[in-house]
Design a protein around this motif. Sequence first.
Motif, mmCIF file in Angstrom:
data_model
loop_
_atom_site.group_PDB
_atom_site.id
_atom_site.type_symbol
_atom_site.label_atom_id
_atom_site.label_comp_id
_atom_site.label_asym_id
_atom_site.label_seq_id
_atom_site.Cartn_x
_atom_site.Cartn_y
_atom_site.Cartn_z
ATOM 1 N N GLU A 87 0.027 101.160 58.884
ATOM 2 C CA GLU A 87 -0.996 100.885 57.869
ATOM 3 C C GLU A 87 -0.442 101.123 56.461
ATOM 4 O OE1 GLU A 87 -5.034 103.111 56.418
ATOM 5 O OE2 GLU A 87 -4.676 102.964 58.578
ATOM 6 N N ILE A 88 0.293 102.204 56.268
ATOM 7 C CA ILE A 88 0.884 102.512 54.961
ATOM 8 C C ILE A 88 1.913 101.458 54.584
ATOM 9 C CG2 ILE A 88 2.341 104.166 53.729
ATOM 10 C CD1 ILE A 88 0.938 106.369 55.456
ATOM 11 N N ALA A 89 2.760 101.097 55.529
ATOM 12 C CA ALA A 89 3.784 100.078 55.261
ATOM 13 C C ALA A 89 3.143 98.717 54.990
ATOM 14 C CB ALA A 89 4.754 100.000 56.426
ATOM 15 N N LYS A 90 2.086 98.377 55.714
ATOM 16 C CA LYS A 90 1.381 97.092 55.491
ATOM 17 C C LYS A 90 0.804 97.039 54.086
ATOM 18 C CE LYS A 90 1.111 94.313 59.119
ATOM 19 N NZ LYS A 90 1.586 92.950 59.034
ATOM 20 N N LYS A 91 0.269 98.163 53.613
ATOM 21 C CA LYS A 91 -0.290 98.208 52.261
ATOM 22 C C LYS A 91 0.808 97.950 51.224
ATOM 23 C CE LYS A 91 -1.815 102.127 50.688
ATOM 24 N NZ LYS A 91 -2.597 103.328 50.361
ATOM 25 N N MET A 92 1.985 98.483 51.476
ATOM 26 C CA MET A 92 3.104 98.255 50.561
ATOM 27 C C MET A 92 3.634 96.824 50.655
ATOM 28 S SD MET A 92 5.195 101.812 50.824
ATOM 29 C CE MET A 92 6.385 101.275 49.605
ATOM 30 N N GLU A 93 3.501 96.215 51.831
ATOM 31 C CA GLU A 93 3.961 94.835 52.021
ATOM 32 C C GLU A 93 3.223 93.885 51.089
ATOM 33 O OE1 GLU A 93 4.632 91.783 55.755
ATOM 34 O OE2 GLU A 93 2.974 93.191 55.855
ATOM 35 N N ILE A 94 1.969 94.180 50.804
ATOM 36 C CA ILE A 94 1.179 93.341 49.908
ATOM 37 C C ILE A 94 1.765 93.370 48.493
ATOM 38 C CG2 ILE A 94 -1.105 93.078 48.852
ATOM 39 C CD1 ILE A 94 -2.244 94.223 51.514
ATOM 40 N N GLU A 95 2.305 94.516 48.095
ATOM 41 C CA GLU A 95 2.836 94.693 46.748
ATOM 42 C C GLU A 95 4.216 94.064 46.549
ATOM 43 O OE1 GLU A 95 2.737 98.783 45.358
ATOM 44 O OE2 GLU A 95 1.175 99.226 46.833
ATOM 45 N N TYR A 96 5.031 94.009 47.607
ATOM 46 C CA TYR A 96 6.434 93.608 47.462
ATOM 47 C C TYR A 96 6.758 92.428 48.368
ATOM 48 C CZ TYR A 96 6.730 98.208 45.316
ATOM 49 O OH TYR A 96 6.523 99.302 44.513
ATOM 50 N N VAL A 101 6.559 93.891 57.387
ATOM 51 C CA VAL A 101 6.206 94.893 58.386
ATOM 52 C C VAL A 101 5.823 94.162 59.668
ATOM 53 C CG1 VAL A 101 4.696 96.820 58.959
ATOM 54 C CG2 VAL A 101 5.385 96.447 56.585
ATOM 55 N N THR A 102 6.507 94.490 60.753
ATOM 56 C CA THR A 102 6.279 93.814 62.023
ATOM 57 C C THR A 102 6.420 94.813 63.160
ATOM 58 O OG1 THR A 102 8.606 93.300 62.398
ATOM 59 C CG2 THR A 102 7.349 91.714 61.125
ATOM 60 N N ASN A 103 6.277 94.292 64.359
ATOM 61 C CA ASN A 103 6.663 95.096 65.519
ATOM 62 C C ASN A 103 8.086 94.680 65.892
ATOM 63 O OD1 ASN A 103 6.557 92.785 67.249
ATOM 64 N ND2 ASN A 103 4.368 93.084 67.488
ATOM 65 N N TRP A 104 8.655 95.324 66.900
ATOM 66 C CA TRP A 104 10.058 95.082 67.230
ATOM 67 C C TRP A 104 10.318 93.648 67.677
ATOM 68 C CZ3 TRP A 104 14.160 97.228 65.653
ATOM 69 C CH2 TRP A 104 15.372 96.999 66.276
ATOM 70 N N LYS A 105 9.421 93.066 68.473
ATOM 71 C CA LYS A 105 9.607 91.691 68.953
ATOM 72 C C LYS A 105 9.557 90.700 67.790
ATOM 73 C CE LYS A 105 7.775 88.298 72.226
ATOM 74 N NZ LYS A 105 7.973 87.185 71.348
#
Length: 117
Positions: A87-96, A101-105
Amino acid sequence: MIEFILNTIFWTLAIYGFFEIIKNIINIFTYTNLQSDGIYLIIAVKNQEEKIEGFLRSSLFKILYGKEDYLKNIIVADLKSEDRTKEIAKKMEIEYDCLRVTNWKECKDIIDNVNET
């Protein structure tokens, strides 16, 4: 009867192929904004909600403002975290734009779909 079975098999494979083509087109449009030159930083994370934002911000700083112009993109592959890491990484994905941000597959699919120059 055999003709019916062969036609059924043919149309089943044709429909499956159509869906695979659609999936590939979606992947291409989703991931083509990633740059093919430079180095990808792939970060596999699990249950790192306290550290992930600081780590990503320092890595992004190197990409955006640092002298390390060879580092082009960061891919965060979440390994089924049970906390708020994704969730934290997804929020940052919006900014940059250079952060995914994904899963391993999905991470493997992203790398497979990067266009070579």
